[in-house]
Design a protein around this motif. Structure first.
Motif, PDB file in Angstrom:
ATOM      1  N   PRO A 110       0.806  -1.231   0.000  1.00 38.95           N
ATOM      2  CA  PRO A 110       0.000   0.000   0.000  1.00 38.95           C
ATOM      3  C   PRO A 110       0.836   1.277   0.000  1.00 38.95           C
ATOM      4  O   PRO A 110       0.354   2.330  -0.414  1.00 38.95           O
ATOM      5  N   CYS A 111       2.101   1.192   0.429  1.00 41.08           N
ATOM      6  CA  CYS A 111       2.952   2.382   0.493  1.00 41.08           C
ATOM      7  C   CYS A 111       3.911   2.500  -0.685  1.00 41.08           C
ATOM      8  O   CYS A 111       4.758   3.401  -0.704  1.00 41.08           O
ATOM      9  N   SER A 112       3.785   1.627  -1.678  1.00 40.59           N
ATOM     10  CA  SER A 112       4.676   1.684  -2.833  1.00 40.59           C
ATOM     11  C   SER A 112       4.466   2.985  -3.597  1.00 40.59           C
ATOM     12  O   SER A 112       3.340   3.389  -3.866  1.00 40.59           O
ATOM     13  N   ARG A 113       5.568   3.616  -3.988  1.00 39.86           N
ATOM     14  CA  ARG A 113       5.496   4.920  -4.654  1.00 39.86           C
ATOM     15  C   ARG A 113       5.214   4.803  -6.142  1.00 39.86           C
ATOM     16  O   ARG A 113       4.756   5.766  -6.757  1.00 39.86           O
ATOM     17  N   ILE A 114       5.550   3.672  -6.747  1.00 42.32           N
ATOM     18  CA  ILE A 114       5.256   3.500  -8.168  1.00 42.32           C
ATOM     19  C   ILE A 114       5.226   2.008  -8.480  1.00 42.32           C
ATOM     20  O   ILE A 114       5.934   1.205  -7.851  1.00 42.32           O
ATOM     21  N   LEU A 115       4.380   1.635  -9.433  1.00 45.40           N
ATOM     22  CA  LEU A 115       4.255   0.242  -9.842  1.00 45.40           C
ATOM     23  C   LEU A 115       4.934   0.046 -11.195  1.00 45.40           C
ATOM     24  O   LEU A 115       5.461   0.985 -11.787  1.00 45.40           O
ATOM     25  N   LEU A 116       4.931  -1.185 -11.657  1.00 39.71           N
ATOM     26  CA  LEU A 116       5.532  -1.477 -12.954  1.00 39.71           C
ATOM     27  C   LEU A 116       4.947  -0.553 -14.017  1.00 39.71           C
ATOM     28  O   LEU A 116       3.728  -0.421 -14.128  1.00 39.71           O
ATOM     29  N   PRO A 117       5.775   0.096 -14.806  1.00 43.08           N
ATOM     30  CA  PRO A 117       5.242   1.007 -15.820  1.00 43.08           C
ATOM     31  C   PRO A 117       4.504   0.248 -16.918  1.00 43.08           C
ATOM     32  O   PRO A 117       4.888  -0.859 -17.286  1.00 43.08           O
ATOM     33  N   ARG A 118       3.441   0.858 -17.419  1.00 47.23           N
ATOM     34  CA  ARG A 118       2.701   0.261 -18.526  1.00 47.23           C
ATOM     35  C   ARG A 118       2.024   1.356 -19.323  1.00 47.23           C
ATOM     36  O   ARG A 118       1.705   2.435 -18.817  1.00 47.23           O
ATOM     37  N   GLN A 119       1.807   1.070 -20.583  1.00 49.81           N
ATOM     38  CA  GLN A 119       1.086   1.973 -21.455  1.00 49.81           C
ATOM     39  C   GLN A 119      -0.408   1.920 -21.142  1.00 49.81           C
ATOM     40  O   GLN A 119      -0.918   0.918 -20.633  1.00 49.81           O
ATOM     41  N   TRP A 120      -1.100   3.009 -21.475  1.00 52.01           N
ATOM     42  CA  TRP A 120      -2.563   3.033 -21.315  1.00 52.01           C
ATOM     43  C   TRP A 120      -3.177   1.889 -22.129  1.00 52.01           C
ATOM     44  O   TRP A 120      -2.859   1.689 -23.289  1.00 52.01           O
ATOM     45  N   ARG A 133       7.665  -1.213  -7.629  1.00 49.48           N
ATOM     46  CA  ARG A 133       9.037  -0.911  -8.048  1.00 49.48           C
ATOM     47  C   ARG A 133       9.790  -0.266  -6.897  1.00 49.48           C
ATOM     48  O   ARG A 133       9.280   0.612  -6.217  1.00 49.48           O
ATOM     49  N   GLY A 134      11.022  -0.733  -6.715  1.00 48.77           N
ATOM     50  CA  GLY A 134      11.867  -0.129  -5.691  1.00 48.77           C
ATOM     51  C   GLY A 134      12.681   0.991  -6.300  1.00 48.77           C
ATOM     52  O   GLY A 134      13.731   0.746  -6.905  1.00 48.77           O
ATOM     53  N   PRO A 200      -8.295  11.751 -10.881  1.00 47.74           N
ATOM     54  CA  PRO A 200      -7.371  10.792 -10.260  1.00 47.74           C
ATOM     55  C   PRO A 200      -6.143  10.436 -11.099  1.00 47.74           C
ATOM     56  O   PRO A 200      -6.261  10.068 -12.269  1.00 47.74           O
ATOM     57  N   ILE A 201      -4.983  10.522 -10.461  1.00 45.00           N
ATOM     58  CA  ILE A 201      -3.727  10.190 -11.140  1.00 45.00           C
ATOM     59  C   ILE A 201      -2.982   9.066 -10.427  1.00 45.00           C
ATOM     60  O   ILE A 201      -1.892   8.685 -10.861  1.00 45.00           O
ATOM     61  N   THR A 202      -3.529   8.524  -9.328  1.00 49.12           N
ATOM     62  CA  THR A 202      -2.901   7.365  -8.718  1.00 49.12           C
ATOM     63  C   THR A 202      -3.290   6.126  -9.521  1.00 49.12           C
ATOM     64  O   THR A 202      -4.238   6.137 -10.304  1.00 49.12           O
ATOM     65  N   GLU A 203      -2.538   5.052  -9.317  1.00 49.28           N
ATOM     66  CA  GLU A 203      -2.706   3.838 -10.119  1.00 49.28           C
ATOM     67  C   GLU A 203      -4.141   3.313 -10.068  1.00 49.28           C
ATOM     68  O   GLU A 203      -4.750   3.189  -9.006  1.00 49.28           O
ATOM     69  N   ALA A 233       1.049   5.373  -5.483  1.00 47.83           N
ATOM     70  CA  ALA A 233       1.693   5.095  -6.764  1.00 47.83           C
ATOM     71  C   ALA A 233       1.064   5.898  -7.895  1.00 47.83           C
ATOM     72  O   ALA A 233      -0.145   5.861  -8.108  1.00 47.83           O
ATOM     73  N   LEU A 234       1.907   6.606  -8.625  1.00 44.44           N
ATOM     74  CA  LEU A 234       1.481   7.403  -9.760  1.00 44.44           C
ATOM     75  C   LEU A 234       1.059   6.489 -10.910  1.00 44.44           C
ATOM     76  O   LEU A 234       1.686   5.458 -11.158  1.00 44.44           O
ATOM     77  N   ASN A 235      -0.009   6.881 -11.622  1.00 46.50           N
ATOM     78  CA  ASN A 235      -0.429   6.130 -12.798  1.00 46.50           C
ATOM     79  C   ASN A 235       0.539   6.444 -13.943  1.00 46.50           C
ATOM     80  O   ASN A 235       0.490   7.510 -14.545  1.00 46.50           O
ATOM     81  N   SER A 236       1.426   5.494 -14.233  1.00 49.65           N
ATOM     82  CA  SER A 236       2.490   5.745 -15.206  1.00 49.65           C
ATOM     83  C   SER A 236       1.976   5.896 -16.626  1.00 49.65           C
ATOM     84  O   SER A 236       2.670   6.451 -17.483  1.00 49.65           O
ATOM     85  N   SER A 237       0.754   5.426 -16.902  1.00 45.48           N
ATOM     86  CA  SER A 237       0.226   5.530 -18.263  1.00 45.48           C
ATOM     87  C   SER A 237      -0.124   6.964 -18.634  1.00 45.48           C
ATOM     88  O   SER A 237      -0.401   7.255 -19.796  1.00 45.48           O
TER      89      SER A 237
END
Length: 695
Positions: A110-120, A133-134, A200-203, A233-237
């Motif tokens: 729950p405290c992870s700052r970012i997850l595996l990046p992926r395209q929309w 992701r660490g 919303p911009i979180t994952e 975690a920021l939504n990387s898409s």
């Protein structure tokens, strides 16, 4: 840090802080779970000898790696690149305890700052692989400083990161991204807004729905994103390069700040994207279901959000998680404010009952890190709890004023019994905020938002047209308080088109010249349409993407909106921090601004059920001591003209000058040079608005 390691060694680790922490001796992992009987850290890392990740799984021993409800482990040495997650075991006992453990799942921290990046649109793999992701992210903020815009000077612009520039005619090089917003900063500056409020911009998983457009067969997506998988975690898409999402977001914030524009985030703490028990278990449910969610006596989810579950926001563990999330976005990501979705859920206890003094609401307002941060509540929930005006007595909390939206709409449809409510909203909604000692700046005034009709559709449709959402037009609000101006949808009738734009201009005048903090929805300034769809949450297409060609098509309307914003900024009479002085106070003795009301004749008011007209004069001194006065006339009739007699010009001024006449053709609806009024009366057509200034 030590050199890159090829063999992982571990130590006990530390319970705090939660999440991943890079220390001198290595990398610490800590996660909460009260009811789990076994916890493992699953980690994929890259060694010097392998181009493919190496997976290791470490069982955390309760006697060694557990402190209270916190499980922890320290990986000795340095890992430049790794992914991780947690496997948890325990009873899957929905009937007796509500726990829902499944050790086949690899859960998101729950405290992870970012997850595996992926395209929309790319499938998510929550629960299947280590998704966290660490990242030891470094960024040079240079001389970034928050604009610190006072609420009295704030003008909010709500937008969707993807929808704002996704259309190919947006003119940006990186459509649908944080970078796309940066490319639009000159436009935002030209318009005159002072803050962007990002939906919303979180994952979240945009693929988590199964609705299909019945006409095209298109599989729809969760476009809005009000189904968070993480609060951190920021939504990387939303990045032009998903692997660089953290950098791109920070660059966007830095660029907006440099332009004097604040950044607010729309945060969803009331529920998560895990949904009901049939949904995807990605994090909270698999970590500690009865702690994170509200459950009834049968351990079914209490659903005050309308989305399948409700977060247990006033549990101390969840409360701390929410507060740490907000602190992270302020300290690490430099955001300036938050809008809390369905915020009334923050006021419910563990059984769902409404609390008198909810701990989480007080904690957010009193948190020392957040003290200079704007906090805005959507003061209702999906279960009927409506708290506009009563969400909190703390003036730190502003509220989306749904009463303002509704009452302005009622007047602008020609509805009866709307004049008293209209006047109350124009004057700052004292009925909602004055009794507790709060002021008009607690009111976030809006006429439209992402949820509902656009401004153009508000004057073009009587009914919602949501067939494309795949739910047989059952979804979306039925009570829109709209009027189509005489024809449902598009028309070539010039009289109807003229009426629609007159009404939209009057809406804009009321939004920007009323007391409170105005918020507009992106695209309303150039009359965008969703073709009557009032619930475009699943429309990742031209329905939701801003059509920038309309900026040229409706350039006159854009000009009108821009000049209304300029007028608001030009005088503090439209931006009062306190409610107005009593109307019977002498105009020459007043210390605060004053508002005085009339109907057609000065000194004569008409608050009757069947009245459809209102005029008022604002008078007072600017900060530099200059006396200023405005006279504003409003006609809410569907057919009748109204002729108002102008009041005596105050402060010994020579004449009234015309600033706005919403019924006049452009550019005379807001002329560049004000014109002196020689008559003592002024005719205002149906749904017209006229603004005069004493000079």
């Amino acid at each position: 840090m030590s050199s890159v390691i090829t063999t992982l060694k571990t130590d006990t680790g530390f319970p705090l802080p939660q999440g991943v922490t890079h220390l001198r001796e290595g990398i610490n992992f800590a996660v909460f779970s009260r009811h789990a009987t076994a916890v493992s850290l699953v980690i994929d890392y890259f060694s010097e000898k392998n181009s493919t990740p190496v997976r290791k799984e470490y069982v955390l021993e309760p006697e060694k790696n557990r402190t209270g409800d916190l499980w922890h482990i320290l990986i000795l040495g340095d890992l430049p690149e790794f992914n991780y997650g947690f496997r948890m075991d325990g009873p899957c006992d929905k009937k007796n305890s509500g726990t829902f453990y499944d050790n086949n799942l690899i859960l998101i921290d729950p405290c992870s700052r970012i997850l595996l990046p992926r395209q929309w649109g790319e499938p998510s793999r929550y629960g299947q692989i280590p998704c966290c992701r660490g990242v030891n992210h470094e960024f040079d903020w240079l001389d970034d400083k928050p604009p610190g815009t006072p609420l009295s000077e704030t003008i909010i612009y709500e937008l969707h990161v993807r929808g704002f520039t996704r259309n190919r005619n947006s003119g940006v090089s990186s459509p649908g991204s944080f970078k796309g917003i940066v490319e639009k900063i000159p436009y935002l500056k030209d318009l005159g807004i002072t803050a962007v409020e990002l939906m919303p911009i979180t994952e979240f998983d945009e693929n988590d729905i199964f609705f299909v457009n019945p006409d095209t067969g298109e599989k729809l997506k969760n476009f809005w994103g009000y189904s968070p998988v993480s609060f951190f975690a920021l939504n990387s898409s939303f990045s032009s390069e998903p692997a660089g999402a953290l950098t791109e977001f920070k660059e966007m914030v830095r660029a907006l700040h440099k332009a004097g524009i604040e950044v607010y985030l729309d945060m969803v703490f009331n529920h998560t994207g895990e949904g009901g028990y049939n949904g995807t278990t990605s994090s909270f449910r698999g970590i500690d279901n009865p702690i994170f969610y509200l459950l009834d006596e049968e351990h079914e989810y209490l659903n005050f959000s309308g989305c399948g579950n409700t977060m247990n926001c006033n549990h101390p563990v969840v409360r701390d998680l929410i507060r740490e999330s907000l602190r992270y976005w302020v300290t690490e990501m430099h955001v300036d404010g938050f809008r809390f979705d369905l915020a009334s859920i923050l006021g419910r206890d563990r059984e769902g009952h409404v609390l008198v003094n909810p701990p989480i609401i007080e904690a957010i307002a009193e948190d020392p890190v957040l003290r200079d941060t704007k906090i805005i509540a959507e003061a209702w929930d999906a279960a009927g709890l409506y708290q506009v005006g009563s969400f909190s007595t703390d003036s730190r909390w502003a509220e989306w004023n749904g009463r303002f939206r509704d009452d302005i709409r009622y007047f602008m449809t020609g509805a009866p019994d709307s004049i008293t409510r209209l006047a109350t909203r124009i004057a700052g909604s004292s009925d909602l905020y004055q009794q507790d000692g709060r002021g008009p700046l607690c009111s976030i005034n809006f006429i439209t938002s992402h949820d509902g009709f656009t401004l153009y559709d508000l004057v073009s449709y009587n009914e919602k047209h949501n067939h494309a959402n795949g739910e047989n037009n059952r979804d979306g609000e039925n009570h829109n308080i709209s009027w189509n101006s005489g024809c449902e949808g598009e028309t070539d009738n010039q009289d109807i088109i003229e009426l629609r734009f007159r009404r939209m201009k009057s809406f804009i005048v009321l939004l920007f010249l009323s007391q409170g903090v105005p918020m507009m929805t992106g695209g309303d300034e150039f009359a965008r349409t969703q073709k009557g769809n009032n619930n475009s949450w699943c429309q990742d297409n031209a329905t939701s993407w801003l059509d920038w060609s309309l900026l040229e098509t409706h350039r006159d309307f854009y000009r009108f909106v821009k000049k209304c914003i300029q007028l608001r900024k030009s005088s503090t009479l439209f931006r009062q921090e306190q409610f107005f002085s009593p109307e019977d106070q002498s105009i020459h003795e007043q210390e605060q601004a004053r508002i005085s009301w009339q109907y057609l004749l000065p000194g004569q008011q008409n608050w009757s059920h069947d009245c459809h007209g209102l005029a008022f004069m604002l008078s007072g001194q600017e900060p530099d001591g200059r006396p200023t006065a405005f006279f504003i006339m409003l006609n809410g009739h569907r057919t009748n003209n109204l002729r108002f007699t102008l009041p005596v010009i105050p402060f010994g001024k020579d004449s009234w000058h015309l600033l706005i006449d919403s019924s006049a053709p452009p550019p005379y609806d807001f002329p560049d040079d004000s014109q002196a009024i020689t008559s003592d009366t002024f005719k205002v057509p149906s749904f017209g608005t006229v603004v005069l200034k004493a000079d």
